[in-house]
Design a protein around this motif. Sequence first.
Motif, PDB file in Angstrom:
ATOM      1  N   ARG A 212       0.836  -1.187   0.000  1.00 28.94           N
ATOM      2  CA  ARG A 212       0.000   0.000   0.000  1.00 28.94           C
ATOM      3  C   ARG A 212       0.882   1.252   0.000  1.00 28.94           C
ATOM      4  O   ARG A 212       1.943   1.281   0.604  1.00 28.94           O
ATOM      5  CB  ARG A 212      -0.914  -0.013   1.214  1.00 28.94           C
ATOM      6  CG  ARG A 212      -1.918  -1.157   1.224  1.00 28.94           C
ATOM      7  CD  ARG A 212      -2.617  -1.297   2.564  1.00 28.94           C
ATOM      8  NE  ARG A 212      -1.675  -1.702   3.605  1.00 28.94           N
ATOM      9  CZ  ARG A 212      -2.014  -1.880   4.884  1.00 28.94           C
ATOM     10  NH1 ARG A 212      -3.275  -1.678   5.253  1.00 28.94           N
ATOM     11  NH2 ARG A 212      -1.109  -2.254   5.768  1.00 28.94           N
TER      12      ARG A 212
ATOM     13  N   SER B  37     -11.717   8.092  -2.232  1.00 28.62           N
ATOM     14  CA  SER B  37     -12.873   7.453  -1.597  1.00 28.62           C
ATOM     15  C   SER B  37     -12.552   5.975  -1.441  1.00 28.62           C
ATOM     16  O   SER B  37     -11.457   5.514  -1.771  1.00 28.62           O
ATOM     17  CB  SER B  37     -14.119   7.642  -2.466  1.00 28.62           C
ATOM     18  OG  SER B  37     -13.973   6.922  -3.690  1.00 28.62           O
ATOM     19  N   LYS B  38     -13.523   5.195  -0.987  1.00 25.37           N
ATOM     20  CA  LYS B  38     -13.304   3.749  -0.881  1.00 25.37           C
ATOM     21  C   LYS B  38     -13.026   3.134  -2.248  1.00 25.37           C
ATOM     22  O   LYS B  38     -12.315   2.135  -2.358  1.00 25.37           O
ATOM     23  CB  LYS B  38     -14.523   3.085  -0.244  1.00 25.37           C
ATOM     24  CG  LYS B  38     -14.699   3.392   1.231  1.00 25.37           C
ATOM     25  CD  LYS B  38     -15.887   2.626   1.808  1.00 25.37           C
ATOM     26  CE  LYS B  38     -16.043   2.900   3.290  1.00 25.37           C
ATOM     27  NZ  LYS B  38     -17.199   2.181   3.886  1.00 25.37           N
ATOM     28  N   GLU B  39     -13.591   3.741  -3.285  1.00 24.17           N
ATOM     29  CA  GLU B  39     -13.480   3.169  -4.622  1.00 24.17           C
ATOM     30  C   GLU B  39     -12.257   3.652  -5.391  1.00 24.17           C
ATOM     31  O   GLU B  39     -11.827   3.010  -6.354  1.00 24.17           O
ATOM     32  CB  GLU B  39     -14.733   3.488  -5.447  1.00 24.17           C
ATOM     33  CG  GLU B  39     -16.008   2.823  -4.937  1.00 24.17           C
ATOM     34  CD  GLU B  39     -16.549   3.472  -3.683  1.00 24.17           C
ATOM     35  OE1 GLU B  39     -16.332   4.701  -3.498  1.00 24.17           O
ATOM     36  OE2 GLU B  39     -17.185   2.769  -2.872  1.00 24.17           O
TER      37      GLU B  39
ATOM     38  N   ASP C 284      -2.970   5.336  -1.441  1.00 27.45           N
ATOM     39  CA  ASP C 284      -4.006   4.627  -0.695  1.00 27.45           C
ATOM     40  C   ASP C 284      -4.345   5.354   0.602  1.00 27.45           C
ATOM     41  O   ASP C 284      -5.442   5.186   1.143  1.00 27.45           O
ATOM     42  CB  ASP C 284      -3.535   3.204  -0.380  1.00 27.45           C
ATOM     43  CG  ASP C 284      -3.275   2.399  -1.638  1.00 27.45           C
ATOM     44  OD1 ASP C 284      -4.217   2.228  -2.438  1.00 27.45           O
ATOM     45  OD2 ASP C 284      -2.117   1.967  -1.827  1.00 27.45           O
TER      46      ASP C 284
ATOM     47  N   GLY D 246     -12.429  11.053   2.981  1.00 28.50           N
ATOM     48  CA  GLY D 246     -11.931  10.189   1.921  1.00 28.50           C
ATOM     49  C   GLY D 246     -10.800   9.324   2.440  1.00 28.50           C
ATOM     50  O   GLY D 246     -10.935   8.619   3.444  1.00 28.50           O
ATOM     51  N   ARG D 247      -9.661   9.378   1.778  1.00 28.91           N
ATOM     52  CA  ARG D 247      -8.477   8.610   2.198  1.00 28.91           C
ATOM     53  C   ARG D 247      -7.425   9.507   2.864  1.00 28.91           C
ATOM     54  O   ARG D 247      -6.253   9.135   2.935  1.00 28.91           O
ATOM     55  CB  ARG D 247      -7.861   7.905   0.993  1.00 28.91           C
ATOM     56  CG  ARG D 247      -8.726   6.793   0.403  1.00 28.91           C
ATOM     57  CD  ARG D 247      -8.084   6.204  -0.837  1.00 28.91           C
ATOM     58  NE  ARG D 247      -8.879   5.142  -1.406  1.00 28.91           N
ATOM     59  CZ  ARG D 247      -8.587   3.834  -1.305  1.00 28.91           C
ATOM     60  NH1 ARG D 247      -7.515   3.448  -0.647  1.00 28.91           N
ATOM     61  NH2 ARG D 247      -9.358   2.922  -1.884  1.00 28.91           N
TER      62      ARG D 247
ATOM     63  N   ASP E 206      -8.036   2.296   9.638  1.00 30.36           N
ATOM     64  CA  ASP E 206      -9.453   2.541   9.397  1.00 30.36           C
ATOM     65  C   ASP E 206      -9.708   3.972   9.844  1.00 30.36           C
ATOM     66  O   ASP E 206      -9.672   4.273  11.042  1.00 30.36           O
ATOM     67  CB  ASP E 206     -10.298   1.552  10.210  1.00 30.36           C
ATOM     68  CG  ASP E 206     -11.793   1.757  10.031  1.00 30.36           C
ATOM     69  OD1 ASP E 206     -12.213   2.931   9.940  1.00 30.36           O
ATOM     70  OD2 ASP E 206     -12.530   0.773  10.016  1.00 30.36           O
TER      71      ASP E 206
END
Length: 395
Positions: free
Chosen positions: A5, A135-137, A152, A280-281, A315
Amino acid sequence: MAARRQAVVIGAGIGGLSAALALDQQGWDVAVFERAAALEPVGSGLAVAPNALRALDVLGLGDEVRAVAVRQGEGGLRRASGRWLLRTDLARIERAFGDPVVVLPRPVLVGMLADRLPPGALRTSAPARVIDPGSKERPARVRIPANECPADLVVAADGIRSATRAALFPDHPGPRYSGFTAWRTVVTAPNWPVPLGETWGRGALTGVVPLPDGRLYLYAAALAPAGQSAPDGDERAELLRRFGSWCAPLPGLFAAASPEAVLRNDVYEMVDPLPSYHAGRVALLGDAAHAMSPFQGQGACQAVEDAVVLAHTCDLAHYTAARLPRATGMVDRSRRVARAVAVRSRPAVLLRDLGLALAGRLPLMRMAAPMYDWRPPGADTPAPPEPRPPKRRGA
């Protein structure tokens, strides 16, 4: 084999470097981008409390910090006249929480953290900004010099005036001026005993703390309008103007400082908590998330806690849930102390000083527990470790 990652850290202060090291230890590929040309060559001291020492243990640096730092022993609080309001045996902190408060030069800790990063992970003279929080996607995207890169995870440790925070939460007012400006400097310790601790006056305080290399860390804070500076830029002269009539040895210590080595900064704090420490991330960390006044010595300590919790969970909702209430509590504690320092009328100062003298009879360790009795995630024992043998000052 799954790809590692990718994490981007914006800002290479203590919080950003701690996050980078913690993430590297969790198997992330980490790149740290720092706008400045060099890492904090700031000639000031840094207090590392038991909670932050436990976080540094997770990073593998706790014992190294303990080995080079000075353990705080006897100290206290005086009036500007020199009369003691209370004396404290700071060794009680170690007995209560398993570790002392230690002090070392700030650049030393910055160097320790940077030296543990993988080669090439840290880039100076390299401003970076988030152009898409992701975002998650989809990954986040960060613009770096002459390029863009996906991530990431982005850790925004870009300080009190965080551009990332402003972009993620444009309607939030951000940090507010506390009313105080602060000075920091380091001087060679004289060859006679110096009273250690803080001295409080009308709307101002000073502090004297030993460093491990035969020097003293001096700090001061006073109510002042924001954005001011000393005439001709001579902040040492400003210190002597404000504190030259205070009790010995403070005027002599300030006079011993090199004018160019006196740092002055207005103090800002996050009066209104952010709704979240992530979007978001992107995770906000340290002063970017919860700038606080320095009156509890917890700013850098909370940033290191942030780093360890973030790397442990990854998380971001959990990160916010774990960190926002605790850091907000530290901001509020520091603000309460600031209000006491800000008292200026003679009757109010006398009443405050009486309260401080009486506070010396209270169970201070119980009062300190909300700050110091913190454990890193995954710590499997609630009991503090056995106190370590005291370190000889100057060793």
